[in-house]
Design a protein around this motif. Structure first.
Motif, PDB file in Angstrom:
ATOM      1  N   UNK A  75      -2.599  72.690 105.491  1.00  0.00           N
ATOM      2  CA  UNK A  75      -1.590  73.335 104.642  1.00  0.00           C
ATOM      3  C   UNK A  75      -0.212  73.340 105.279  1.00  0.00           C
ATOM      4  N   UNK A  76      -0.174  73.211 106.631  1.00  0.00           N
ATOM      5  CA  UNK A  76       1.114  73.240 107.306  1.00  0.00           C
ATOM      6  C   UNK A  76       1.988  72.068 106.884  1.00  0.00           C
ATOM      7  N   UNK A  77       1.356  70.920 106.642  1.00  0.00           N
ATOM      8  CA  UNK A  77       2.119  69.754 106.181  1.00  0.00           C
ATOM      9  C   UNK A  77       2.769  70.057 104.833  1.00  0.00           C
ATOM     10  N   UNK A  78       2.044  70.702 103.933  1.00  0.00           N
ATOM     11  CA  UNK A  78       2.586  71.035 102.615  1.00  0.00           C
ATOM     12  C   UNK A  78       3.716  72.039 102.739  1.00  0.00           C
ATOM     13  N   UNK A  79       3.518  73.059 103.577  1.00  0.00           N
ATOM     14  CA  UNK A  79       4.546  74.091 103.741  1.00  0.00           C
ATOM     15  C   UNK A  79       5.814  73.511 104.360  1.00  0.00           C
ATOM     16  N   UNK A  80       5.655  72.661 105.365  1.00  0.00           N
ATOM     17  CA  UNK A  80       6.814  72.077 106.028  1.00  0.00           C
ATOM     18  C   UNK A  80       7.618  71.170 105.105  1.00  0.00           C
ATOM     19  N   UNK A  81       6.950  70.552 104.148  1.00  0.00           N
ATOM     20  CA  UNK A  81       7.619  69.605 103.242  1.00  0.00           C
ATOM     21  C   UNK A  81       7.683  70.133 101.813  1.00  0.00           C
ATOM     22  N   UNK A  82       7.632  71.459 101.682  1.00  0.00           N
ATOM     23  CA  UNK A  82       7.622  72.070 100.349  1.00  0.00           C
ATOM     24  C   UNK A  82       8.838  71.689  99.507  1.00  0.00           C
ATOM     25  N   UNK A  83      10.063  71.682 100.066  1.00  0.00           N
ATOM     26  CA  UNK A  83      11.215  71.257  99.236  1.00  0.00           C
ATOM     27  C   UNK A  83      11.060  69.854  98.677  1.00  0.00           C
ATOM     28  N   UNK A  84      10.486  68.952  99.463  1.00  0.00           N
ATOM     29  CA  UNK A  84      10.278  67.582  98.994  1.00  0.00           C
ATOM     30  C   UNK A  84       9.239  67.542  97.880  1.00  0.00           C
ATOM     31  N   UNK A  85       8.193  68.329  98.035  1.00  0.00           N
ATOM     32  CA  UNK A  85       7.176  68.411  96.984  1.00  0.00           C
ATOM     33  C   UNK A  85       7.757  68.999  95.702  1.00  0.00           C
ATOM     34  N   UNK A  86       8.595  70.006  95.841  1.00  0.00           N
ATOM     35  CA  UNK A  86       9.194  70.634  94.657  1.00  0.00           C
ATOM     36  C   UNK A  86      10.122  69.666  93.931  1.00  0.00           C
ATOM     37  N   UNK A  87      10.887  68.888  94.687  1.00  0.00           N
ATOM     38  CA  UNK A  87      11.761  67.905  94.048  1.00  0.00           C
ATOM     39  C   UNK A  87      10.934  66.831  93.340  1.00  0.00           C
ATOM     40  N   UNK A  88       9.802  66.448  93.957  1.00  0.00           N
ATOM     41  CA  UNK A  88       8.912  65.497  93.304  1.00  0.00           C
ATOM     42  C   UNK A  88       8.295  66.064  92.053  1.00  0.00           C
ATOM     43  N   UNK A  89       7.974  67.357  92.084  1.00  0.00           N
ATOM     44  CA  UNK A  89       7.413  68.020  90.900  1.00  0.00           C
ATOM     45  C   UNK A  89       8.413  68.015  89.751  1.00  0.00           C
ATOM     46  N   UNK A  90       9.669  68.307  90.062  1.00  0.00           N
ATOM     47  CA  UNK A  90      10.708  68.315  89.024  1.00  0.00           C
ATOM     48  C   UNK A  90      10.898  66.921  88.448  1.00  0.00           C
ATOM     49  N   UNK A  91      10.908  65.905  89.311  1.00  0.00           N
ATOM     50  CA  UNK A  91      11.082  64.528  88.847  1.00  0.00           C
ATOM     51  C   UNK A  91       9.908  64.102  87.953  1.00  0.00           C
ATOM     52  N   UNK A  92       8.706  64.479  88.347  1.00  0.00           N
ATOM     53  CA  UNK A  92       7.528  64.151  87.539  1.00  0.00           C
ATOM     54  C   UNK A  92       7.590  64.858  86.188  1.00  0.00           C
ATOM     55  N   UNK A  93       8.049  66.098  86.176  1.00  0.00           N
ATOM     56  CA  UNK A  93       8.206  66.823  84.915  1.00  0.00           C
ATOM     57  C   UNK A  93       9.210  66.131  84.000  1.00  0.00           C
ATOM     58  N   UNK A  94      10.291  65.624  84.574  1.00  0.00           N
ATOM     59  CA  UNK A  94      11.276  64.892  83.769  1.00  0.00           C
ATOM     60  C   UNK A  94      10.641  63.670  83.113  1.00  0.00           C
ATOM     61  N   UNK A  95       9.875  62.934  83.899  1.00  0.00           N
ATOM     62  CA  UNK A  95       9.215  61.735  83.371  1.00  0.00           C
ATOM     63  C   UNK A  95       8.259  62.117  82.248  1.00  0.00           C
ATOM     64  N   UNK A  96       7.459  63.153  82.473  1.00  0.00           N
ATOM     65  CA  UNK A  96       6.456  63.549  81.483  1.00  0.00           C
ATOM     66  C   UNK A  96       7.092  64.070  80.200  1.00  0.00           C
ATOM     67  N   UNK A  97       8.138  64.877  80.319  1.00  0.00           N
ATOM     68  CA  UNK A  97       8.782  65.433  79.134  1.00  0.00           C
ATOM     69  C   UNK A  97       9.443  64.338  78.298  1.00  0.00           C
ATOM     70  N   UNK A  98      10.189  63.464  78.959  1.00  0.00           N
ATOM     71  CA  UNK A  98      10.861  62.394  78.229  1.00  0.00           C
ATOM     72  C   UNK A  98       9.855  61.428  77.603  1.00  0.00           C
ATOM     73  N   UNK A  99       8.847  61.035  78.385  1.00  0.00           N
ATOM     74  CA  UNK A  99       7.830  60.111  77.868  1.00  0.00           C
ATOM     75  C   UNK A  99       7.036  60.768  76.744  1.00  0.00           C
ATOM     76  N   UNK A 100       6.735  62.059  76.884  1.00  0.00           N
ATOM     77  CA  UNK A 100       5.974  62.750  75.852  1.00  0.00           C
ATOM     78  C   UNK A 100       6.720  62.837  74.537  1.00  0.00           C
ATOM     79  N   UNK A 101       8.001  63.168  74.597  1.00  0.00           N
ATOM     80  CA  UNK A 101       8.798  63.258  73.373  1.00  0.00           C
ATOM     81  C   UNK A 101       8.926  61.900  72.696  1.00  0.00           C
ATOM     82  N   UNK A 102       9.182  60.856  73.497  1.00  0.00           N
ATOM     83  CA  UNK A 102       9.285  59.511  72.932  1.00  0.00           C
ATOM     84  C   UNK A 102       7.950  59.063  72.334  1.00  0.00           C
TER      85      UNK A 102
END
Length: 216
Positions: free
Chosen positions: A1-28
């Motif tokens: 879990x330490x790896x996840x905690x240390x890189x949490x900002x990177x994971x969060x930015x990836x989560x936001x980017x994935x959400x953008x892809x899913x929302x745009x692709x879903x609407x289209x």
């Protein structure tokens, strides 16, 4: 879990980017799939043929091939753009075939007398479909459409493999390849990121399904 905690900002930015892809692709996908479903039940043979061809080609073609064509085939034809949009549109086109079939199944579940009554009062095919048939079809469409959306969210991981930077897939690749971190904890973080998206989406779709069932 330490790896996840240390890189949490990177994971969060990836989560936001994935959400953008899913929302745009879903609407289209919803927009294109609804139009394709209308084509498939149209009384005009050319429209039916177009809708059927659209579904048969995309539904029976692997998503990787669709994304490969979008990412590398379109530039060869002189159509240039970012990999983000190529990947998102490719995912939307692929998903639209499954959305089309889900909506068409709902349309077919509506009693034929409803469309006949709409035509009897002077409504055109487009008016009867949008004003009479589709609102009733929504009641039976929600469960299969929900499965399609969940599958699309998981398929969005493939978009990251075609050069779309910043999503959860790219985060996992960066942490394992560029930073040399152990693959197992990195992949656990990526899986948790997708679960953060899919579980709430599944709960939301279940809520919508219950509300629609009550409104029957």
């Amino acid at each position: 879990m330490q790896v996840i905690i240390d890189n949490l900002p990177l994971y969060l930015s990836g989560l936001v980017r994935t959400l953008e892809i899913c929302l745009l692709a879903g609407l289209l996908a919803l927009a294109i799939g609804t139009v394709a479903a209308g084509f498939r039940v149209s009384p005009l043979p050319p429209l039916r043929a177009t809708g059927t061809s659209w579904v048969n080609v995309l539904r029976n073609c692997p998503l990787t091939v669709v994304l490969f064509f979008m990412a590398f085939g379109l530039p060869e034809l002189g159509i240039n753009g970012s990999y983000f949009w190529f990947g998102t549109i490719g995912l939307a086109l692929y998903t639209s075939a499954f959305v089309c079939e889900a909506i068409r199944s709902g349309i077919n579940a509506v009693p034929a007398g409803q469309a006949e009554a709409a035509r009897a009062v002077g409504l055109t095919f487009g008016q009867s479909l949008s004003l009479v048939v589709l609102p009733q079809a929504v009641r039976t469409v929600v469960p299969p459409l929900g499965n399609v959306i969940i599958a699309m969210i998981k398929n969005s991981a493939l978009v990251g493999a075609f050069g779309v930077g910043g999503d959860l897939f790219a985060v996992g690749d960066t942490l394992t390849s560029a930073r040399g971190l152990s693959a197992l904890p990195v992949l656990i973080g990526v899986v948790l990121g997708y679960l953060v998206i899919t579980i709430p989406a599944g709960l939301l779709l279940s809520y919508v399904e219950r509300k629609v069932a009550i409104a029957r």
